[in-house]
Enzyme design. Structure first.
Site, short mmCIF file in Angstrom:
data_model
loop_
_atom_site.label_atom_id
_atom_site.label_comp_id
_atom_site.label_asym_id
_atom_site.label_seq_id
_atom_site.Cartn_x
_atom_site.Cartn_y
_atom_site.Cartn_z
N ASP A 28 0.86 -1.18 0.00
CA ASP A 28 0.00 0.00 0.00
C ASP A 28 0.90 1.24 0.00
O ASP A 28 1.65 1.46 0.94
CB ASP A 28 -0.88 -0.04 1.27
CG ASP A 28 -1.76 1.19 1.38
OD1 ASP A 28 -2.30 1.58 0.35
OD2 ASP A 28 -1.88 1.74 2.48
N THR A 86 -3.13 5.21 -3.97
CA THR A 86 -2.04 5.97 -3.35
C THR A 86 -0.74 5.82 -4.13
O THR A 86 0.05 6.75 -4.23
CB THR A 86 -1.81 5.50 -1.90
OG1 THR A 86 -1.78 4.08 -1.89
CG2 THR A 86 -2.93 5.96 -1.01
N THR A 87 -0.52 4.62 -4.69
CA THR A 87 0.71 4.41 -5.47
C THR A 87 0.61 5.15 -6.81
O THR A 87 1.56 5.80 -7.24
CB THR A 87 0.94 2.90 -5.73
OG1 THR A 87 0.78 2.22 -4.49
CG2 THR A 87 2.31 2.64 -6.27
N ASP A 136 -9.09 -0.19 2.13
CA ASP A 136 -9.05 0.50 0.83
C ASP A 136 -10.32 0.22 0.04
O ASP A 136 -10.94 1.12 -0.51
CB ASP A 136 -7.84 0.02 0.01
CG ASP A 136 -6.55 0.67 0.49
OD1 ASP A 136 -6.61 1.39 1.50
OD2 ASP A 136 -5.49 0.45 -0.12
#
Length: 486
Positions: free
Chosen positions: A61, A94-95, A387
């Site tokens: 994550d 997020t990445t 998530d």
């Protein structure tokens, strides 16, 4: 006075080129760090903390990885903040945001090296971003009206989110759990009422969703194990004063019998307090602090279930879902709001006993119990599920959906390329660079799967030049495929 004496002795100053280089390099290093975790075939990172105990985290994550880093570079810190905001607002992606921002900077570095002014690059990027957003909003699908289709959309979104996480093996099972949990919220984004409990043992497939609320505590000795139509008082108060506990003070007595009298007075005080609490007409008392043996005995005699030392999170959530409030004084029973539920009973999960509250006031409350082989697996499973829950609760509010697998990036890149051709002047270079940065996301997804990204992206681009193409990268089969069918 010489100009170099302007700063203190130990101050350093970087100007122009060097300062810009430091920013570019720092931000690109961060992007490269999380790049390998992107996509269904992304790798996990093993992080070891430098603090006491050297705890180990295994995760892919982006936000979790970046939160754990100690970074000095200011531009890199900005990227870490981007991923934190993305995690708080949307929960997933997020990445991707970090990789995209890193690629935009990488392209900008080349443009700066070609003597294009940063302001020109920025205005080009702004035009490109506007164009890309419009391209997406024209292509969105919205199935909010059709409940069946909308639910299948939610399932697909949950499976997409989970496919790049540890839960990808059992993604259908977990997608169903997540969709059921979010559907219960009926449009609210308050994920507080979805509780996640982690219990080591069993396999991930044994995880389940339970309506109601589960408190990770045992029921005390000699107390009722099952209560129907419970009235619950949730409190944060000291129930441990039935023994003399005096710190830093001296009590002088002339005989042991006086000590016994003091103890007796303490006990009476405690008895009164317990009577006041029972006087609220309750049959379940949950306390944040310890309950000593004497008050526990009194509660048991009155047929009241007393639960002690419930963790603070648990208490806040229990008060929320049963419709009660946390009380700390018991003199005016009419002003205390009690919680209600249909049934309280003890259940077993694995080796542990827990207390289950079912039929709670707040209908949307539910608990997801995660099982797994080790704590690392459970922690990562919780992050992955969180998530998925965040993304689904956002989708319920804004129900517009797009295809995945690099499809949106290619759609945007195609439109942005066309804009670059129409735009005169140096800005067109920046717009073109924006399009290259967008393509870097499907490229990275393919690279992480060990595929030939140059070949695949060329095929994908050709597909997208046909009208209404739905082509995306399928990393499982290693080819370009139709995104709608997947």
């Amino acid at each position: 006075m010489a100009i170099d004496k302007l700063f203190k002795d130990d101050a350093t100053e970087e100007k122009g080129e060097r300062a810009r280089m430091a920013s570019f390099i720092g931000a690109m290093a961060i992007a490269d760090l999380v790049k390998t975790t992107l996509g269904p075939k992304g790798m996990d990172k093993i992080l070891q903390s430098t603090g006491r105990g050297h705890s180990v985290t295994v995760t892919n994550d982006g936000a979790t990885i970046l939160k754990s880093l100690h970074i000095d570079n200011p531009a890199a810190k900005v990227l870490v903040d981007i991923s934190k905001v993305q995690d708080d607002e949307v929960g997933d992606g997020t990445t991707s945001v970090v990789v995209l921002a890193g690629e935009l900077l990488r392209e900008a570095e080349k443009l700066v090296a070609a003597k294009i002014h940063p302001m020109t690059i920025i205005s080009g990027y702004r035009m490109a971003a506007e164009c890309a957003r419009n391209a997406l909003s024209q292509k969105v699908m919205d199935n909010k009206e059709d409940a069946e289709k909308f639910k299948s959309d939610l399932m697909k979104i949950a499976m997409t989110t989970l496919s790049s996480k540890i839960l990808s093996q059992d993604k259908e099972h977990f997608a169903k759990l997540a969709v059921d949990a979010v559907m219960r919220l009926k449009g609210s984004t308050n994920l507080e009422s979805i509780q996640i409990i982690k219990k080591a043992g069993g396999s991930l497939k044994d995880s389940f969703l339970d309506e109601g609320f589960i408190l990770d505590k045992k029921i005390g000795i000699g107390q009722p194990k099952r209560i129907e139509n419970a009235k619950i008082l949730v409190a944060n108060t000291a129930m441990d004063t039935d023994k003399v506990k005096i710190y830093g003070a001296r009590v002088r007595v002339d005989s042991m019998s006086r000590v016994a009298q003091i103890e007796g007075a303490e006990k009476e005080k405690m008895r009164e307090k317990v009577q006041k609490i029972i006087g609220h007409g309750i049959n379940c008392f949950v306390n944040r602090q310890l309950i000593y043996n004497f008050p526990e005995e009194l509660f048991a005699d009155a047929g009241v279930l007393a639960i002690e030392h419930a963790d603070f999170d648990g208490i806040e959530r229990l008060a929320l879902v049963t419709g009660g409030e946390i009380a700390s004084t018991f003199d005016n029973p009419e002003s205390v709001k009690l919680g209600h539920c249909k049934l309280i009973e003890e259940i077993m999960i694995g080796e542990d006993k827990l207390i289950h509250f079912s039929g709670v006031e707040m209908g949307q409350a539910c608990t997801i119990v995660l099982r797994g082989a080790s704590f690392h697996v459970l922690d990562e499973a919780e992050r992955s599920l969180h998530d998925a829950l965040c993304v689904l609760s956002q989708t319920v509010i804004d129900s517009r959906v797009l295809l995945g697998g690099g499809w949106p990036e290619m759609v945007m890149a195609k439109e942005v390329d066309e804009l670059a051709r129409k735009t005169p002047g140096k800005k067109s270079h920046a717009i073109e660079a924006f399009s290259r940065a967008l393509i870097s996301i499907p490229t990275t997804i393919a690279d992480n799967a060990g595929l030939d990204s140059a070949e695949l992206i060329a095929q994908l681009r050709a597909e997208h030049h046909k009208e209404e193409s739905h082509a995306g990268i399928d990393v499982i089969s290693g080819s370009v495929s139709n995104g709608i069918e997947k």
